[in-house]
Motif scaffolding. Structure first.
Motif, PDB file in Angstrom:
ATOM      1  N   GLY A  37       0.838  -1.198   0.000  1.00 27.54           N
ATOM      2  CA  GLY A  37       0.000   0.000   0.000  1.00 27.54           C
ATOM      3  C   GLY A  37       0.873   1.248   0.000  1.00 27.54           C
ATOM      4  N   PRO A  38       0.261   2.397   0.232  1.00 31.73           N
ATOM      5  CA  PRO A  38       1.035   3.640   0.164  1.00 31.73           C
ATOM      6  C   PRO A  38       2.200   3.678   1.158  1.00 31.73           C
ATOM      7  CG  PRO A  38      -1.181   4.045   1.057  1.00 31.73           C
ATOM      8  CD  PRO A  38      -1.166   2.641   0.530  1.00 31.73           C
ATOM      9  N   VAL A  39       1.993   3.129   2.354  1.00 31.13           N
ATOM     10  CA  VAL A  39       3.041   3.185   3.377  1.00 31.13           C
ATOM     11  C   VAL A  39       4.188   2.236   3.018  1.00 31.13           C
ATOM     12  CG1 VAL A  39       3.536   2.774   5.828  1.00 31.13           C
ATOM     13  CG2 VAL A  39       1.434   3.967   5.147  1.00 31.13           C
ATOM     14  N   GLY A  40       3.847   1.017   2.637  1.00 29.51           N
ATOM     15  CA  GLY A  40       4.875   0.037   2.287  1.00 29.51           C
ATOM     16  C   GLY A  40       5.704   0.468   1.083  1.00 29.51           C
ATOM     17  N   VAL A  41       5.026   0.989   0.065  1.00 28.90           N
ATOM     18  CA  VAL A  41       5.751   1.379  -1.148  1.00 28.90           C
ATOM     19  C   VAL A  41       6.599   2.626  -0.887  1.00 28.90           C
ATOM     20  CG1 VAL A  41       5.498   2.171  -3.529  1.00 28.90           C
ATOM     21  CG2 VAL A  41       4.134   0.244  -2.698  1.00 28.90           C
ATOM     22  N   ALA A  42       6.071   3.567  -0.109  1.00 24.99           N
ATOM     23  CA  ALA A  42       6.864   4.764   0.217  1.00 24.99           C
ATOM     24  C   ALA A  42       8.113   4.370   1.004  1.00 24.99           C
ATOM     25  CB  ALA A  42       6.023   5.768   1.006  1.00 24.99           C
ATOM     26  N   LEU A  43       7.968   3.422   1.928  1.00 23.15           N
ATOM     27  CA  LEU A  43       9.130   2.992   2.702  1.00 23.15           C
ATOM     28  C   LEU A  43      10.148   2.289   1.798  1.00 23.15           C
ATOM     29  CD1 LEU A  43      10.520   2.810   5.453  1.00 23.15           C
ATOM     30  CD2 LEU A  43       9.324   0.655   5.843  1.00 23.15           C
ATOM     31  N   ALA A  44       9.652   1.495   0.842  1.00 28.22           N
ATOM     32  CA  ALA A  44      10.548   0.834  -0.108  1.00 28.22           C
ATOM     33  C   ALA A  44      11.325   1.879  -0.913  1.00 28.22           C
ATOM     34  CB  ALA A  44       9.754  -0.075  -1.039  1.00 28.22           C
ATOM     35  N   LEU A  45      10.637   2.964  -1.284  1.00 31.88           N
ATOM     36  CA  LEU A  45      11.306   4.041  -2.028  1.00 31.88           C
ATOM     37  C   LEU A  45      12.373   4.702  -1.167  1.00 31.88           C
ATOM     38  CD1 LEU A  45       8.812   6.339  -3.981  1.00 31.88           C
ATOM     39  CD2 LEU A  45      10.929   5.317  -4.825  1.00 31.88           C
ATOM     40  N   ASP A  46      12.016   5.003   0.063  1.00 32.73           N
ATOM     41  CA  ASP A  46      12.954   5.659   0.968  1.00 32.73           C
ATOM     42  C   ASP A  46      14.234   4.831   1.092  1.00 32.73           C
ATOM     43  OD1 ASP A  46      14.276   6.551   3.450  1.00 32.73           O
ATOM     44  OD2 ASP A  46      12.485   7.757   3.785  1.00 32.73           O
ATOM     45  N   LEU A  47      14.058   3.536   1.353  1.00 34.66           N
ATOM     46  CA  LEU A  47      15.221   2.662   1.557  1.00 34.66           C
ATOM     47  C   LEU A  47      15.949   2.406   0.237  1.00 34.66           C
ATOM     48  CD1 LEU A  47      13.466   0.207   4.015  1.00 34.66           C
ATOM     49  CD2 LEU A  47      15.333   1.773   4.600  1.00 34.66           C
ATOM     50  N   THR A  76       2.933  15.467   3.635  1.00 34.83           N
ATOM     51  CA  THR A  76       3.030  14.267   2.797  1.00 34.83           C
ATOM     52  C   THR A  76       3.645  14.613   1.442  1.00 34.83           C
ATOM     53  OG1 THR A  76       1.228  13.108   3.891  1.00 34.83           O
ATOM     54  CG2 THR A  76       1.629  12.533   1.587  1.00 34.83           C
ATOM     55  N   LEU A  77       3.225  15.739   0.869  1.00 31.48           N
ATOM     56  CA  LEU A  77       3.790  16.146  -0.430  1.00 31.48           C
ATOM     57  C   LEU A  77       5.267  16.480  -0.294  1.00 31.48           C
ATOM     58  CD1 LEU A  77       0.786  18.302  -1.677  1.00 31.48           C
ATOM     59  CD2 LEU A  77       1.547  16.108  -2.627  1.00 31.48           C
ATOM     60  N   GLU A  78       5.638  17.088   0.825  1.00 30.80           N
ATOM     61  CA  GLU A  78       7.059  17.415   1.037  1.00 30.80           C
ATOM     62  C   GLU A  78       7.885  16.128   1.144  1.00 30.80           C
ATOM     63  OE1 GLU A  78       6.032  21.606   3.396  1.00 30.80           O
ATOM     64  OE2 GLU A  78       6.608  19.828   4.541  1.00 30.80           O
ATOM     65  N   ILE A  79       7.332  15.129   1.813  1.00 29.94           N
ATOM     66  CA  ILE A  79       8.031  13.842   1.932  1.00 29.94           C
ATOM     67  C   ILE A  79       8.138  13.191   0.556  1.00 29.94           C
ATOM     68  CG2 ILE A  79       7.885  11.508   2.913  1.00 29.94           C
ATOM     69  CD1 ILE A  79       6.391  12.846   5.336  1.00 29.94           C
ATOM     70  N   CYS A  80       7.015  13.162  -0.163  1.00 28.85           N
ATOM     71  CA  CYS A  80       7.024  12.540  -1.492  1.00 28.85           C
ATOM     72  C   CYS A  80       7.943  13.298  -2.443  1.00 28.85           C
ATOM     73  CB  CYS A  80       5.610  12.456  -2.057  1.00 28.85           C
ATOM     74  SG  CYS A  80       4.604  11.248  -1.178  1.00 28.85           S
ATOM     75  N   TRP A 131      -4.513   6.705  -7.228  1.00 30.26           N
ATOM     76  CA  TRP A 131      -3.580   7.533  -7.999  1.00 30.26           C
ATOM     77  C   TRP A 131      -2.348   7.867  -7.165  1.00 30.26           C
ATOM     78  CZ3 TRP A 131      -3.538   7.932 -13.008  1.00 30.26           C
ATOM     79  CH2 TRP A 131      -4.726   7.719 -13.720  1.00 30.26           C
ATOM     80  N   PHE A 132      -2.560   8.178  -5.900  1.00 33.76           N
ATOM     81  CA  PHE A 132      -1.420   8.449  -5.014  1.00 33.76           C
ATOM     82  C   PHE A 132      -0.463   7.255  -5.023  1.00 33.76           C
ATOM     83  CE2 PHE A 132       0.656   8.331  -0.852  1.00 33.76           C
ATOM     84  CZ  PHE A 132       1.172   9.615  -0.765  1.00 33.76           C
ATOM     85  N   GLU A 133      -1.056   6.055  -4.895  1.00 33.11           N
ATOM     86  CA  GLU A 133      -0.229   4.839  -4.872  1.00 33.11           C
ATOM     87  C   GLU A 133       0.443   4.611  -6.222  1.00 33.11           C
ATOM     88  OE1 GLU A 133      -1.716   1.307  -2.935  1.00 33.11           O
ATOM     89  OE2 GLU A 133      -3.484   2.402  -2.276  1.00 33.11           O
ATOM     90  N   LYS A 134      -0.307   4.866  -7.297  1.00 32.76           N
ATOM     91  CA  LYS A 134       0.262   4.632  -8.625  1.00 32.76           C
ATOM     92  C   LYS A 134       1.478   5.528  -8.858  1.00 32.76           C
ATOM     93  CE  LYS A 134      -0.805   4.389 -13.546  1.00 32.76           C
ATOM     94  NZ  LYS A 134       0.437   5.061 -13.954  1.00 32.76           N
ATOM     95  N   PHE A 135       1.383   6.787  -8.433  1.00 29.36           N
ATOM     96  CA  PHE A 135       2.519   7.691  -8.647  1.00 29.36           C
ATOM     97  C   PHE A 135       3.742   7.237  -7.840  1.00 29.36           C
ATOM     98  CE2 PHE A 135      -0.908  11.032  -9.572  1.00 29.36           C
ATOM     99  CZ  PHE A 135      -0.880  10.744 -10.933  1.00 29.36           C
ATOM    100  N   LEU A 136       3.504   6.653  -6.663  1.00 29.59           N
ATOM    101  CA  LEU A 136       4.636   6.109  -5.897  1.00 29.59           C
ATOM    102  C   LEU A 136       5.258   4.922  -6.636  1.00 29.59           C
ATOM    103  CD1 LEU A 136       3.317   6.146  -2.200  1.00 29.59           C
ATOM    104  CD2 LEU A 136       5.135   7.578  -3.147  1.00 29.59           C
ATOM    105  N   ILE A 137       4.396   4.068  -7.175  1.00 29.80           N
ATOM    106  CA  ILE A 137       4.931   2.878  -7.866  1.00 29.80           C
ATOM    107  C   ILE A 137       5.599   3.276  -9.183  1.00 29.80           C
ATOM    108  CG2 ILE A 137       4.267   0.715  -9.009  1.00 29.80           C
ATOM    109  CD1 ILE A 137       2.359   0.270  -6.648  1.00 29.80           C
ATOM    110  N   ASP A 138       5.039   4.263  -9.876  1.00 33.31           N
ATOM    111  CA  ASP A 138       5.720   4.781 -11.075  1.00 33.31           C
ATOM    112  C   ASP A 138       7.141   5.221 -10.711  1.00 33.31           C
ATOM    113  OD1 ASP A 138       3.433   4.367 -12.533  1.00 33.31           O
ATOM    114  OD2 ASP A 138       2.833   6.485 -12.614  1.00 33.31           O
ATOM    115  N   ARG A 139       7.257   5.877  -9.575  1.00 29.24           N
ATOM    116  CA  ARG A 139       8.568   6.356  -9.140  1.00 29.24           C
ATOM    117  C   ARG A 139       9.484   5.186  -8.774  1.00 29.24           C
ATOM    118  NH1 ARG A 139      12.961   8.032  -9.337  1.00 29.24           N
ATOM    119  NH2 ARG A 139      14.039   9.151  -7.671  1.00 29.24           N
ATOM    120  N   VAL A 140       8.900   4.124  -8.191  1.00 30.01           N
ATOM    121  CA  VAL A 140       9.690   2.919  -7.899  1.00 30.01           C
ATOM    122  C   VAL A 140      10.259   2.358  -9.197  1.00 30.01           C
ATOM    123  CG1 VAL A 140       9.544   0.491  -7.193  1.00 30.01           C
ATOM    124  CG2 VAL A 140       8.528   2.273  -5.754  1.00 30.01           C
TER     125      VAL A 140
END
Lengths: 539, 70
Positions: A37-47, A76-80, A131-140
């Motif tokens: 989800g959004p939290v898991g994928v964002a953490l994967a991006l961070d790491l 959230t936007l600043e983090i992303c 869409w929020f999640e998709k943009f994170l995964i696009d970035r992954v």
């Protein structure tokens, strides 16, 4: 056999066999994240962006349908933005700052969430969660192409975990059968009903609120402005309270409070949803129902977010009511907090104790969110006749009198908490503005042609504002780099107002998650070294 | 003479409101709640101590937007 529990909005990580499934012994990974989800994928991006190999396991092959979370905060936007994912969110999302509160057929008052300029991002954008999640995964995907060691494994369901002293064993089921891996660190980002929490027998108790809410996302062409409209006891009688909020693509979120004892199947029939909507919108307004759902909620958190080599983040660790946009937004703040700490521990630059501060700081954040969310819920859904009397008295007075407006609570919208007085937070040697005191998240400010926060980035920074400081400082293997700026770089004066106050200059030590560790009137090497040690849990 | 303050004047409004509701909800039945209200109003009135301000407050509390518009 793996059954879908929901249908997908975007199929983004279809099952693919991994080499781990053919290994004789369980392959060991530094970090495994349960939940894409959004939290898991964002953490994967961070790491992953730190270069730390990370595997994300999800029992589906993509993002679930339904708009669900829609309000994403400035923080959230600043983090992303630090992850390089905020651009598309901002492009597609709808920015808003104005809210209006109604009682029956009267406007009680309106409020502006960000009554000041000088921030790169708006107070909030509305964007459907998929869409929020998709943009994170696009970035992954983009980061992977650039070499970031991130693996997303769809249709990988974790069925059992076995914690050991310095790792965790995971039994995983796939469409091609089971396999086993080991994780130095396992992070549960698997949502409010967290299977991982269940497998470890960890409790999750809190306050149940006896009310149900019917969400209808509708597509219509309407002239309502881009504002958050909240009705207490609306004249159109479609709910005890009603929220109207705009999303991208001409979609509007309508949220009706419908009471505790309801027949869910009956209420979710299209005719019944339309009856409520028609009463609100009036006759002759055409719309399509895009998504509907009935939800109830609890306010609760785990007692501890860290259990040895297992840590929990987002809804898996804490849950709030939706009033205040504190669910997904607080999950992203968990990621922001955990990412750099886990990175430093894995690289051997900080002791494991640093991860205990993740619990300390984010449980503090969760408690604050639960408090605000509980108070908002008590105001919106009064539990006793006398609290109902007071609630309506406040609304009546608020129409004519400014004093009653701060008492109206339709959700105190998410702002990040400060880590005042907690273990990693250092001294205030400046006595400057309150909003930048040690522990606080750095507020943005204009800087030259751009803004301050993107210049802080994701490592330790010595922010020297009209003050001397060395270019870098290394203490026990951790390096802080200097960002030297001048208040003159912001003619609007916001930088000075937010970071200096009356002082002519200042030196701040800023954490990788852009929280202030400590600050001084001028550079003091001994004090700065001590603060850097403290911020890494070495004091 | 001071006028009735109608601008925000309460620190921690959410915390105050929560304490207020908790205190009332602890009273039990309606009769107990009414008696509690009366005692509270009298205590606060004495603290205000300004006859003109109290008369203004009584007049403001008597207004009712819901009824005023039928």
């Amino acid at each position: 056999m793996i059954q879908d529990r929901y249908s997908l909005a975007f199929r983004l990580y279809p099952y693919a066999r991994s080499a781990d499934q053919d290994a004789t012994d369980p392959v060991r990974h530094p970090v495994v994240i349960m939940g894409g989800g959004p939290v898991g994928v964002a953490l994967a991006l961070d790491l992953g962006l730190q270069g730390i190999p990370v595997v994300v396991l999800d029992d589906h092959e993509g993002i679930g349908q339904g708009s669900r979370a829609i309000c994403f905060s400035k923080r959230t936007l600043e983090i992303c933005d630090r992850y390089g994912a905020a651009g598309p969110m901002l492009d597609k999302g709808i920015a808003w700052t104005l809210g209006k509160v109604f009682h029956d057929d009267r406007k009680v008052f309106e409020f502006n969430l960000l009554p000041e300029d000088g921030h790169r991002f708006p107070a909030f954008i509305n964007l459907q969660q998929p869409w929020f999640e998709k943009f994170l995964i696009d970035r992954v995907r983009q980061a992977q192409a650039e070499g970031a060691p991130i693996a997303l494994r769809g249709r990988n369901r974790v069925d059992a975990v076995a914690p050991r002293d310095d790792h965790v064993l995971l039994d995983i089921t796939t469409p091609e059968g089971p396999y086993r891996i080991a994780a130095d660190w396992l992070i549960g980002c698997d949502g409010a009903s967290s299977p991982l929490r269940g497998m470890l027998g960890l409790g999750f108790v809190g306050e149940v609120f006896k009310d149900s809410f019917l969400i209808a996302d509708i597509r219509m062409k309407a002239d309502f402005p881009t504002e958050r409209w909240f009705w207490f006891e609306p004249w159109f009688k479609s709910g005890a309270s009603t929220l109207l909020h705009r999303q991208p693509d001409d979609i509007w979120r309508v949220d009706f409070q419908i009471g505790w004892d309801v027949d869910r199947a009956e209420e979710l029939k299209e005719d019944n949803i339309r009856r409520r909507l028609d009463a609100m919108l009036g006759d002759g307004v055409g719309y399509d129902i895009v998504w509907s759902s009935i939800y109830t909620f609890q306010c609760r958190r785990m007692e501890r977010f860290r259990h040895g080599r297992v840590l929990f983040a987002g809804d898996a660790a804490h849950q709030v009511s939706p009033f205040g946009a504190r669910g997904a937004n607080s999950g992203l703040q968990d990621v922001d907090n955990l990412g750099w700490k886990l990175g430093m521990v894995i690289r051997g630059r900080a002791p494991e104790a640093l991860l205990d501060s993740y619990h300390e700081e984010r449980a503090h954040g969760a408690d604050e969110n639960i408090l605000h969310s509980t108070r908002a819920t008590d105001f919106i859904t009064p539990k006793t006749p006398i609290s109902h009397v007071f609630r309506n008295a406040v609304l009546d007075l608020a129409e004519r009198h400014a004093f009653a407006r701060p008492l109206v609570n339709s959700g105190r919208l998410s702002v990040p908490c400060s880590y005042d007085g907690l273990s990693l937070t250092g001294v205030d040697g400046l006595g400057g503005p309150d909003r930048t005191r040690p522990g606080s998240p750095c507020p943005d400010a204009p800087l030259g042609d751009g803004f301050l926060l993107p210049r802080l980035g994701g490592d330790f920074v010595i922010l020297a504002i009209d003050a001397e400081a060395p270019e870098t400082m290394t203490q026990d293997g951790v390096t802080a780099r200097r960002l030297a700026v001048s208040a003159a770089q912001d003619p609007s004066g916001a930088l000075a107002a937010r970071y200096l106050g009356a002082a002519p200059g200042a030196v701040y030590l800023i954490r990788p998650d852009q929280h202030v560790v400590a600050r001084w009137a001028q550079y003091d090497e001994t004090a700065l070294r001590a603060a850097l040690r403290r911020a890494c849990a070495k004091e | 003479m001071a006028d009735l303050i109608t601008d925000p004047n309460l620190p921690d409004p959410d915390g105050f409101y929560a304490e207020l509701i908790r205190s009332f909800e602890a009273q039990g039945d309606d009769a107990a709640i009414r008696a509690f209200s009366a005692r509270l109003i009298l205590l606060l009135a004495n603290h205000v101590g300004d006859r003109a301000v109290l008369s203004r407050a009584l007049a403001e509390a008597a207004r009712n937007p819901a009824h005023a518009r039928g």
